[in-house]
Write a protein that holds these residues in place. Structure first.
Motif: not given
Length: 404
Positions: A15-16, A20, A52, A79, A107, A111
């Motif tokens: 996710a990060m 991201r 986000y 994602s 996205s 996330s």
């Protein structure tokens, strides 16, 4: 318990670190191939952070149980899908911008869902198993994902092209995402004592709007707007200088390595000098990291990447810790407020930075502005620490109440 922990680490990496932040090391090649300008890149980054922010607000409304597990899995699916879809052929930048905008926004929403719901379920599971001491390891997923995506782009980017990078990273995340989808689930609720058996639980106190808490919140907003300029453009900044161009993707890997141990490091600093002191020191170090690329030195670029990774995760962790301490019994509300203002800062930061670079052809003004925001946040923290110290001294000087 450990399956949930591993699943949580992988989920945060997806996710990060990838969905991201893989945008950062891929961006220079993406710009060269499609004609995407820096202002457009800043716009896409802000849309991702807007997603986000909205996803974080929505995640707080998801009920416990099967629904939370299902929403988490859906977020994993979106994602992975939006990461891979960034590599599809939508034409040049002008033609692809609508599709890219939707993908980056979705996205961001996904996330946030993975980050907030995944951490909540993993921490609940660890608490049930009396494994809270392992909770800090969850956040290594962020740095691991950043380092891994940076390494992948550095090694494979030249062969696959920017679009192949997105497709390959999406495929890798699809395979790895099976594990958190299966292992990270919401544990069944614990029966709570009723008013008839244990007395009614007292309601949570309202958060005290103290001056130190307000100053922390303002500083956290400025941090969100300041750090994200480097978080979005660091690789592009290094690529614009012939002396540091070769370090671009590798520097992003160094950012991830710095982030991996940041939570543990700044927690140790806070134990020695307090959370206020740790936050002020981290802001000072991050200011240096933002300005170092302006020197054009390869050594300074590596130090910048390491300091940047080591500070942005540490500032998040220590701001939450201090916010809970100042919350007056409403820690959930304070943490939610901090998350919201940080998100707003992230949305705002890349836009003016991208426009300034597009007009001047240089990142220097954007970096100076970002550093100024972080420095101002550090000053606000220093004022907050002074006020908090005075308040503590005042309480300590009050005479003790007479014993009846």
């Amino acid at each position: 318990m450990f399956r949930v922990l591993i699943g949580g680490v992988i989920a945060l990496a997806i996710a990060m670190g990838v969905a991201r932040f893989a945008f950062t090391p891929i961006l220079p090649a993406m710009q060269a191939a499609t004609g995407l300008g820096t202002d457009g890149a800043g716009f896409l980054a802000s849309l991702n952070y807007l997603g986000y922010f909205i996803g974080a607000l929505g995640a707080g409304l998801v009920p416990h149980g099967v629904v939370r597990t299902t929403v988490f899995r859906v977020c994993l699916l979106f994602s992975v899908a939006t990461t891979a879809a960034m590599g599809l052929d939508f034409g040049n930048a002008a033609e692809a911008m609508p599709a890219w905008s939707v993908l980056r926004f979705v996205s961001g929403v996904a996330s946030a869902g993975i980050f907030i719901l995944g951490i909540a379920m993993a921490l609940d599971t660890l608490a049930r198993a009396q494994g809270e001491r392992w909770a800090g390891w969850l956040y290594t997923g962020v740095g691991t994902g950043i380092a891994s995506s940076g390494l992948f782009v550095a090694l494979a980017g030249g062969r696959l092209g920017w679009d192949g990078d997105w497709l390959a990273l999406g495929a890798i995340c699809a395979v790895l995402g099976v594990l958190p989808a299966l292992w990270v689930t919401d544990p069944p609720p614990v029966a709570r004592p009723t008013a008839h058996t244990a007395g009614a639980a007292p309601p949570a106190k309202a958060a005290a709007l103290s001056a130190p808490l307000l100053l922390l919140t303002a500083a956290y907003f400025l941090e969100g707007g300041g750090y994200i300029v480097s978080g979005t453009f660091l690789v592009s900044i290094l690529k614009t200088n012939p002396d540091t161009a070769a370090l671009g993707e590798a520097a992003w890997m160094v950012v991830g390595l710095g982030a991996m141990g940041a939570g543990v490091f700044w927690a140790a600093v806070a134990r020695r000098i307090g959370s206020w002191g740790a936050l002020i020191l981290a802001h000072a170090a991050q200011t240096v990291s933002i300005l170092l690329p302006m020197t054009g030195s390869p050594t300074a670029a590596v130090v910048s990447a390491l300091l940047f990774g080591a500070t942005f995760v540490g500032i998040v962790a220590q701001s939450f810790a201090l916010g809970r301490a100042l919350s007056g019994g409403a820690s959930a509300r304070v943490v939610g407020t901090l998350t919201a203002v940080y998100g707003l800062g992230q949305i705002i930061g890349p836009l003016p930075a991208g426009m300034v670079v597009a007009r001047t052809g240089s990142f220097d003004s954007a970096l100076i502005g970002a550093a100024a925001a972080v420095v101002t946040g550090g000053v606000l923290l220093a004022v907050g620490a002074w006020i908090a110290g005075r308040q503590t001294e005042s309480r300590a000087s009050l005479p003790a109440a007479p014993v009846p």
